[in-house]
Design a protein around this motif. Structure first.
Motif, mmCIF file in Angstrom:
data_model
loop_
_atom_site.group_PDB
_atom_site.id
_atom_site.type_symbol
_atom_site.label_atom_id
_atom_site.label_comp_id
_atom_site.label_asym_id
_atom_site.label_seq_id
_atom_site.Cartn_x
_atom_site.Cartn_y
_atom_site.Cartn_z
ATOM 1 N N ALA A 4 5.047 -1.307 -4.054
ATOM 2 C CA ALA A 4 4.903 0.084 -4.023
ATOM 3 C C ALA A 4 4.687 0.741 -5.257
ATOM 4 C CB ALA A 4 5.994 0.771 -3.309
ATOM 5 N N SER A 5 3.767 1.805 -5.156
ATOM 6 C CA SER A 5 3.558 2.681 -6.154
ATOM 7 C C SER A 5 4.638 3.628 -6.248
ATOM 8 C CB SER A 5 2.204 3.577 -6.250
ATOM 9 O OG SER A 5 1.134 2.339 -6.002
ATOM 10 N N VAL A 6 5.135 4.149 -7.109
ATOM 11 C CA VAL A 6 6.701 4.768 -7.279
ATOM 12 C C VAL A 6 6.627 6.089 -8.103
ATOM 13 C CG1 VAL A 6 9.264 4.786 -7.573
ATOM 14 C CG2 VAL A 6 7.999 2.722 -6.770
ATOM 15 N N LYS A 16 0.737 -1.434 -0.039
ATOM 16 C CA LYS A 16 -0.218 -0.070 0.038
ATOM 17 C C LYS A 16 0.784 1.249 -0.039
ATOM 18 C CE LYS A 16 -3.983 -2.422 2.174
ATOM 19 N NZ LYS A 16 -4.520 -2.534 3.123
ATOM 20 N N ASP A 17 2.215 1.102 0.104
ATOM 21 C CA ASP A 17 2.960 2.467 -0.014
ATOM 22 C C ASP A 17 3.001 3.021 -1.259
ATOM 23 O OD1 ASP A 17 3.760 2.155 2.904
ATOM 24 O OD2 ASP A 17 5.425 0.471 2.336
ATOM 25 N N VAL A 18 3.300 4.363 -1.081
ATOM 26 C CA VAL A 18 3.710 5.169 -2.338
ATOM 27 C C VAL A 18 4.892 5.648 -2.036
ATOM 28 C CG1 VAL A 18 2.886 7.055 -3.683
ATOM 29 C CG2 VAL A 18 1.098 5.732 -2.643
ATOM 30 N N GLU A 20 5.845 6.139 -12.054
ATOM 31 C CA GLU A 20 5.728 7.413 -12.755
ATOM 32 C C GLU A 20 7.267 8.228 -12.621
ATOM 33 O OE1 GLU A 20 3.300 11.620 -12.559
ATOM 34 O OE2 GLU A 20 2.530 9.583 -11.675
ATOM 35 N N ASN A 25 3.502 11.175 5.146
ATOM 36 C CA ASN A 25 4.890 10.684 4.919
ATOM 37 C C ASN A 25 5.400 9.959 6.320
ATOM 38 O OD1 ASN A 25 7.473 10.016 3.495
ATOM 39 N ND2 ASN A 25 8.177 11.228 5.194
ATOM 40 N N SER A 34 13.784 2.675 -7.187
ATOM 41 C CA SER A 34 12.381 2.699 -7.754
ATOM 42 C C SER A 34 12.041 1.344 -8.120
ATOM 43 C CB SER A 34 12.333 3.849 -8.848
ATOM 44 O OG SER A 34 12.561 5.110 -8.419
ATOM 45 N N ASN A 50 1.203 12.943 -3.411
ATOM 46 C CA ASN A 50 1.183 12.242 -2.226
ATOM 47 C C ASN A 50 1.921 10.948 -1.947
ATOM 48 O OD1 ASN A 50 -0.332 11.766 0.048
ATOM 49 N ND2 ASN A 50 -2.404 11.052 -0.857
ATOM 50 N N PHE A 51 2.659 10.682 -1.086
ATOM 51 C CA PHE A 51 3.386 9.792 -0.833
ATOM 52 C C PHE A 51 3.348 9.316 0.796
ATOM 53 C CE2 PHE A 51 5.974 13.590 -1.120
ATOM 54 C CZ PHE A 51 6.841 13.588 0.204
ATOM 55 N N THR A 52 3.991 8.033 1.093
ATOM 56 C CA THR A 52 4.061 7.672 2.302
ATOM 57 C C THR A 52 5.285 7.348 2.784
ATOM 58 O OG1 THR A 52 3.694 5.321 1.662
ATOM 59 C CG2 THR A 52 1.540 6.453 2.091
#
Length: 179
Positions: free
Chosen positions: A55-57, A33-35, A82, A122, A47, A96-98
């Motif tokens: 993770a989404s990156v 679920k991390d970004v 991205e 974050n 990445s 928006n990132f964690t």
């Protein structure tokens, strides 16, 4: 699957080496679920590995060659990342990132840290440093911002052709938003 250095498309752009990459990603505690925001992404080794871990990156780099290598490695490993070309400080507030990894700051580390701190989602920032003055700035700034800190120095040597070959030591720093 942990990717060895030799599998990445390489150029003259710095790359986070295997051992530092594994430890940095472990400190980031990447999960599905991390970004992740990867600042100074270089070849994209952090990445790509983070995307493989789920993770989404967002990968940011200002260097033309780095962005080309990022794209080549993204295609080679068939991951969804991205890629953003530009200075991190121009984009941080709009993302928006964690979790955040800092591999390079282009001399703007203080501004980058202060922008990262503004993101309430974050939780963890991990950075790699070869310069002690940048490590000191990271520690000082995150202490003032009331983050919990951990710092390790990684020094790896390999045996090649019966000779010990040392890599430059690297500092791996982790700042965790206070609980």
């Amino acid at each position: 699957m942990w990717i060895k250095d030799e599998y990445f498309v390489r150029g003259d752009v710095p790359m986070t080496k295997f051992e530092a990459r594994v430890i940095s990603l472990a400190y980031l505690d990447i999960c599905n679920k991390d970004v992740l925001l990867d600042i100074g992404a270089g070849t994209g080794s952090i990445s790509i590995q983070a995307a493989i871990l789920g993770a989404s990156v967002f990968a940011i780099d200002r260097d033309d060659e780095a962005v080309k290598l990022l794209k080549k490695n993204k295609e080679k490993f068939n991951v969804d990342i991205e890629i953003i070309k530009g200075n991190a400080e121009d984009y941080i507030e709009s993302l928006n990132f964690t979790k955040c990894f800092i591999g390079g700051s282009g001399g703007n580390l203080l501004k980058i840290i202060n922008l990262i701190d503004k993101n309430p989602n974050n939780k963890i920032v991990v950075a790699n440093f070869i310069k002690v003055e940048n490590l000191s700035l990271f520690i000082k700034t995150f202490r003032e911002l009331k983050y919990d800190l951990e710092v390790r120095m990684l020094s790896i040597s390999k045996i090649e052709n019966d000779l010990l070959k040392a890599n430059n030591p690297i500092f791996i720093a982790r700042a965790t938003r206070g609980r």
